[in-house]
Design an enzyme around this catalytic site. Structure first.
Site, PDB file in Angstrom:
ATOM      1  CD  GLU A  44      -2.841  -0.839   2.599  1.00 50.27           C
ATOM      2  OE1 GLU A  44      -4.195  -1.594   2.533  1.00 50.27           O
ATOM      3  OE2 GLU A  44      -2.684  -0.640   3.568  1.00 50.27           O
ATOM      4  CB  CYS A 101       1.641   5.588  12.341  1.00 49.10           C
ATOM      5  SG  CYS A 101       2.425   7.368  11.288  1.00 49.10           S
ATOM      6  CB  CYS A 121       7.300  -5.433   8.373  1.00 46.91           C
ATOM      7  SG  CYS A 121       8.684  -4.043   9.062  1.00 46.91           S
TER       8      CYS A 121
END
Ligand code: SAH
Length: 376
Positions: A110, A359, A130
């Site tokens: 994204e 975030c 990640c």
């Protein structure tokens, strides 16, 4: 005439043509030098192509009117300028936009555009998933898949500019004025591809985003930080989030490898720092975990002597998260303490929370949609 052995499957689809997006300038020159119809003047051809691709946003060779028709046709036979598929495009009530891109191998990542009145930042992802497992980050709870390639990162910028209608690249007022390498993934675990993508983004005759308008955020991959300064010269942001190794070891596990003192030294040594070019320290406000005034005090001590500003990020919740956001009063008191010590400490207003674009929220929705679709 060759006959096909009947046992061999016959390929019915043409192999995809290679894309020219994501090649460095030198690679594009080399490509043109090897491409017969352009081989006589490869530098000129590369320069013309660069302009059409990165300043004009051409998606079709036929638009490249400074090239002869014959060359345009030959290029169109050999190469591609297509963007990856946009699997989902969402716009928040506050104007934030999020694109879920699906790449050729089916993996997705994204990017998020955060508009201000006369400018805006594009938050670019560097990895699918990640490896860092920061405890407060939703991306970190998801599976690590792979690094993004240079073309996949450049395409995030091109697609945002397509959507924002910013071709040809506007010289001044533009909504895509800044890039923050703050999307999914750890950019310094994918340095080579990230560096190449940022060099393309910084090229003055193309996308034209200067190094002062690019910020790279890292959880603290200390050995790579000097190269960011030397080879890219972009602004640096550090996801600090804790002032003691004991706490940071727990919430940013990378700290066990590169503890706070080493991280701070790499920051002190970062080239070109000044009051006008400060390091941003990101600090997520977690209720009862890192938000006491003693933490604020220690933070002031830690940053002493470093041209720094602190971004206080209210924790963005996600389902099952083991934290809560600090109260508004606690965040204000924390910010006031930093300001009183002459540390600029803006509280970052969360943007795009309604589309899970804030975030630490990236890819969570697409992951959930997929799980629901597969009955998982
Ligand atoms: N891996 C890089 C790039 C990711 S940037 C890095 O760690 O810097 C994403 C930023 O959002 C980081 O500062 C990260 O710590 C922060 N973040 C992650 N989850 C969050 C959450 N739930 N709420 C607020 N900020 C979060």
């Amino acid at each position: 005439m060759a006959t096909l052995p009947s046992t061999e499957p016959i390929a019915l689809t043409e192999p995809a043509r290679p894309s020219l997006i994501g090649l460095s300038r030198d690679e594009l020159v080399a490509e043109m030098a090897a491409f017969a119809p352009a081989a006589d003047r490869p530098k000129l051809r590369a320069r013309q192509l660069w302009h059409w691709i990165y300043a004009q946003g051409a998606t079709d060779f036929s638009a490249m009117t400074t090239l002869s028709r014959t060359l345009r046709e030959a290029l169109a036979q050999a190469y591609d300028l297509a963007r990856p598929e946009v699997a989902r495009h969402q716009v928040s009530t506050d104007g934030t936009q999020k694109w879920l891109l699906r790449f050729a191998d089916g993996n997705e990542a994204e990017s998020v555009h955060i508009p201000e009145s006369d400018r805006g930042a594009l938050c670019v992802s560097s990895q699918v998933g990640c490896t860092l497992t920061c405890r407060f980050c939703h991306t970190g709870t998801q599976r690590w898949v792979r690094n993004l390639t240079t073309p996949e990162m450049v395409a995030q910028v091109m697609i945002a500019r397509d959507s924002l209608g910013e071709w040809p690249t506007p010289a001044d007022r533009r909504l895509l004025s800044n890039i923050v390498m703050m999307g999914m993934g750890e950019p310094l675990y994918n340095f080579d591809n990230v560096a190449k993508a940022l060099h393309i983004a910084m090229d003055k005759e193309g996308l034209g985003l200067s190094k002062r308008r690019i910020t790279l955020s890292t959880a603290g991959v200390v050995p790579m930080i000097p190269r960011v300064g030397r080879e890219l010269g972009v602004r640096l942001a550090i996801s600090l989030h804790a002032v003691t190794d004991e706490l940071r070891d727990r919430i940013v596990p990378l700290n066990r490898k590169y503890p706070i003192a080493e991280l701070m030294q790499a920051c002190r040594d970062y080239p070109g720092l000044s009051n006008a070019k400060r390091i941003t320290f990101e600090y997520v406000m977690l209720k009862g975990v890192n938000d006491r005034l003693t933490d604020a005090k220690a933070l002031v001590g830690l940053l002493a002597g470093i041209p720094a500003k602190v971004n206080l990020i209210p924790f963005n919740p996600w389902p099952g998260a083991p934290f809560e956001c600090s109260s508004a009063a606690v965040i204000t008191a924390f910010a006031d303490h930093l300001s009183a010590a002459n540390l600029s400490a803006p509280v970052r207003t969360p943007r795009g929370r309604d589309i899970l674009a804030a975030c630490g929220q990236l890819r969570s929705m697409s992951e959930r949609v997929r799980k629901a679709a597969s009955g998982g």
